[in-house]
Design a protein around this motif. Sequence first.
Motif, PDB file in Angstrom:
ATOM      1  N   ALA A 215       8.338 -82.605-101.953  1.00 32.02           N
ATOM      2  CA  ALA A 215       7.696 -82.040-100.783  1.00 32.02           C
ATOM      3  C   ALA A 215       6.758 -81.959-100.777  1.00 32.02           C
ATOM      4  CB  ALA A 215       8.794 -81.537 -99.776  1.00 32.02           C
ATOM      5  N   ASP A 216       6.106 -80.686-100.988  1.00 30.28           N
ATOM      6  CA  ASP A 216       4.638 -80.184-100.886  1.00 30.28           C
ATOM      7  C   ASP A 216       3.551 -81.261-100.773  1.00 30.28           C
ATOM      8  OD1 ASP A 216       5.664 -78.148 -99.827  1.00 30.28           O
ATOM      9  OD2 ASP A 216       5.718 -76.945-101.908  1.00 30.28           O
ATOM     10  N   GLN A 218       3.842 -84.591-101.315  1.00 33.24           N
ATOM     11  CA  GLN A 218       4.085 -85.266-100.604  1.00 33.24           C
ATOM     12  C   GLN A 218       3.340 -85.306 -99.083  1.00 33.24           C
ATOM     13  OE1 GLN A 218       7.334 -87.287 -99.431  1.00 33.24           O
ATOM     14  NE2 GLN A 218       6.754 -89.075 -98.658  1.00 33.24           N
ATOM     15  N   GLU A 219       3.356 -83.965 -98.545  1.00 31.23           N
ATOM     16  CA  GLU A 219       2.605 -83.557 -97.011  1.00 31.23           C
ATOM     17  C   GLU A 219       1.176 -83.200 -97.460  1.00 31.23           C
ATOM     18  OE1 GLU A 219       6.237 -81.118 -95.464  1.00 31.23           O
ATOM     19  OE2 GLU A 219       4.623 -80.085 -95.797  1.00 31.23           O
TER      20      GLU A 219
ATOM     21  N   ARG B 550      14.115 -80.306 -98.115  1.00 31.89           N
ATOM     22  CA  ARG B 550      12.814 -80.752 -97.843  1.00 31.89           C
ATOM     23  C   ARG B 550      12.358 -81.900 -98.256  1.00 31.89           C
ATOM     24  NH1 ARG B 550       8.526 -77.240 -99.451  1.00 31.89           N
ATOM     25  NH2 ARG B 550       6.762 -79.138 -97.599  1.00 31.89           N
ATOM     26  N   LYS B 551      13.192 -82.793 -99.052  1.00 29.59           N
ATOM     27  CA  LYS B 551      12.555 -84.134 -98.931  1.00 29.59           C
ATOM     28  C   LYS B 551      14.226 -85.091-100.210  1.00 29.59           C
ATOM     29  CE  LYS B 551      10.050 -86.521-101.419  1.00 29.59           C
ATOM     30  NZ  LYS B 551       8.339 -87.011-102.462  1.00 29.59           N
ATOM     31  N   GLU B 555      10.752 -93.665-102.366  1.00 29.84           N
ATOM     32  CA  GLU B 555       9.654 -93.908-102.386  1.00 29.84           C
ATOM     33  C   GLU B 555       9.204 -95.451-103.219  1.00 29.84           C
ATOM     34  OE1 GLU B 555       6.877 -90.641-102.311  1.00 29.84           O
ATOM     35  OE2 GLU B 555       8.587 -89.845-103.180  1.00 29.84           O
TER      36      GLU B 555
END
Lengths: 374, 600
Positions: A215-216, A218-219, B550-551, B555
Amino acid sequence: MKFTSIYVHIPFCRRKCNYCDFVSYPVEEQQQYFSVYGDLLLKELNLWQQQECDFSQLESIYFGGGTPSLLPVETISKILSDLPQAAEITLEANPETVDLVYLQQLRKTGVNRLSLGAQSFNDQALQSMGRCHTAEQIKAAFAAARQAGFTNINLDLIYGWPYQDKSILQADLQAALVLGSEHLSLYGISLSEQSPWGQKKLAGQLAIADSDLSADMQEIAMETLESAGLMQYEIANYAKEGFASRHNCAYWRRQNYLGIGCAAASCYIDKRWSNLRSLCDYTVNVEQGRLPVCEQETLSIDEIIAEAIFLGLRLRQGINFNQFAEQYGLKPENRFAKQIRQLVNNGLLVVEDGSMRLSKKGILLGNEVFYKFV
Amino acid sequence: MTDQHLIRNFSIIAHIDHGKSTLADRLLEYTGTVAARDMSKQLLDSMDLEQERGITIKLQAVRLHYHAEDGQEYQLNLIDTPGHVDFNYEVSRSLAACEGALLVVDAVQGIEAQTLANVYLALEHDLEIIPVINKIDLPGADPEGVCKQIEDIIGLSTENVIFASAKTGEGTLQILESIIKLIPPPQGDLQKPLTALIFDSHFDSYRGVIPYIRVFDGFIEKGMKIQMINSGKSMEVTETGIFTPTAKQVERLNAGEVGYIAAAIKNVKDSQVGDTITAADNPCPFPLPGYRPAVSMVYCGLYPVENNDYNDLKDALEKLQLNDAALHFEPETSVALGFGFRCGFLGLLHMEIVKERLEREYNLSLLITAPSVSYRASCIDGNVIYVDNPVKLPSANELALIEEPFVKSTIMIPSDYVGSVMELANERRGTFINMEYITPTRVMMIYDLPLAEIIFDFFDNLKSRTRGYASLDYEFAGYRQADLVKLDILVNEQVVDALSCIVHKDSAYQRGRALVTKLRSLIPRQLFEVPVQAALGNKVIARESVKPLRKDVLEKCYGGDISRKRKLLEKQKEGKKRMKQVGNVEIPQEAFMAVLKIKE
């Protein structure tokens, strides 16, 4: 049957990458099939043309793989000469397989978009992934493509691979930005059990980025690329203004596309089908004049609507309620009122100006949104 | 018609794994009841679950015809029994329909806790017991030594003992002959009014309730009007039959015989196990003794994952109860889980099996809450209530005292493990009662233990500390006062009543910590942070938090293979369906059993 896109699958690679679970076979072991594959594609295309397929309004053609750049230019040329001109014709290439001469000839066939499988600019990582190229070779291929006249180039990058930390990701992104491609596809690594890395992961011998790190990353990527002028027009795709891939968008808009070649997927209104996955089966069927289709399914109206929503939401612009109602005869804001309200409350979905789209948080949690409509 | 002196009714009793089912197979095969080619291993364990787990859960009745050495043909009715401690109750039901029992003891293992328990049950029913020492073909078999144990520990004469191997078939003939010679024939009177005991039953969707019966006096046949003495219901018999082991119609069942009847019994309650059947127009004066009702040892809440399935669950429980008289249930409501049932079981294995049977045979998706024993709470106002659901425990300021059920437990182990067992018993608040050497190397230990400590992985722990050599049996010994408190669990700041449990005050902190840690790992990450807390009253004693997700996004594009994406999403949706929405939080089924999964 009227198709606006054609996908051509080339299931051959020099060697299989450690993370790959696509249908692709090492070319050296499959010479007998590889040598006739171009002819088979032409034959399959002919078979479809006999089925009264209408390609008159073709918008995109996409050679994907595997490694399509293993094909001789003549083969690509023959296939394209059998088809009407399309606005966007893409070929995926691995950097080590192309040189200036090849690219110049390729450009002449009408291919106007090149997608380079860079994956990373870290040589150590490339090696451990089982890629056959170095960062230098990516740069060289990119320069040659420019020289050959390609003005629309995509770079594929993967993130979240073993030992990649945020700074390595930053370095990869910067290296890509320095080249200045018009388009960038960025995929978080996901390992199926069949791939060599998937096996290792299962055995506990390999760690890829966990969902927090992913997630980090991708951000970071979203921020870095957007500020460099590459707009995230879809969950995994970024492009300069006017360079969003038409072919890619055809998938998300549920347009009709025909897949030819081993394992290629097709979509026509309420039908989805796949071609045979085994090279041998594919070859035998096409040689005998049979369409190499398997796994055909007919979608119910509910399934079509579910697809239209979860695919449409992948795009940054999201789903316009009126357009959707016109196309599918149903107002999503009514049918899914409860789900939409809940997702908006959770901060995953944004509804404004008669449209709904994923929020920034929702982009990272797409599945949490999508499954609500399935 | 078979004369009663040519009938023998018997059971096989044994400690688990001593070869009871294999011996039953041999008897079926030897008497030609089932042709060798039709033999599947452990024929009488017909439930999938029984075959998978290698245990007998349900009793079965089967008729064998045996051509004895005296030249006469005998009718033998074998009523199989379960061997696990949880199912003592079913054993006792079988025994009430018999005149004798084969006591099977493993020649290597010797007497185990269940051997003793089963023998006592058989003696209570006045049965003739024939000891069979099984598995004499195994290396390490010591039939003479085991013989001596039977005499010394049980006090049973081994004059008629048989050395056998159910695996090789050795001794089978001798067993059959002993059954004929030693077990008394039934002493019924065919002229007397019908008196038959229902010892089991099952539900058939076409024919209704099918009671399994043992006829003591008189006879029963098609067309006869019968009455159930306890329920008072009358009905007409539509079919009588026997098990061979498949059901086979016969004209009538006479005094001394075992079989089944059908009488279009629609309502489960009209034909309870233990009831006496008699003739409506010529009733017997007294009912048979019947059974004492099975006492539930363990309670838990059973809830449908989908609230709409409540009625299906009710139906399924009723039908299952018919086949499992030891199962008790009554409706209850949980704030977190909605409508469900509080169910009473004989033990944890029984509980697991009921849940699995409900899910498999009735296609239900179920939630099971942490098991509890029944506490006795005395309130300041003088009221005494039994609390089988922690939620119902009166608050501390209303309570005068709490008592918990204790059991007398018998543990048999090789003498090397005495120390480890003592240690375990002490950790579990046990009181030492007695210890006895069965042989120079085997010890029987008796402990008083809180039942609550026994039901939570005590047996697993005992097994692992004794390398699998220990055996355990226990019986209810009464209520004792204890310093107990209610431990609440809060998920996302809300008390989840279904997760509350009653624990000893001294272990409350440790339990609370272990529980929230376990729950943190069982509750999947949600879209927001979820605090998980353990509390005593208003005091939080442990806290963990489930970090927000969070994820979660696909994709990859897979060259336009959208079907693959759709299938993944459908799978994800299915997965969510198996979770229970409690407040805003999705909690998976396993979480409600977390308390059982805590490793110390």
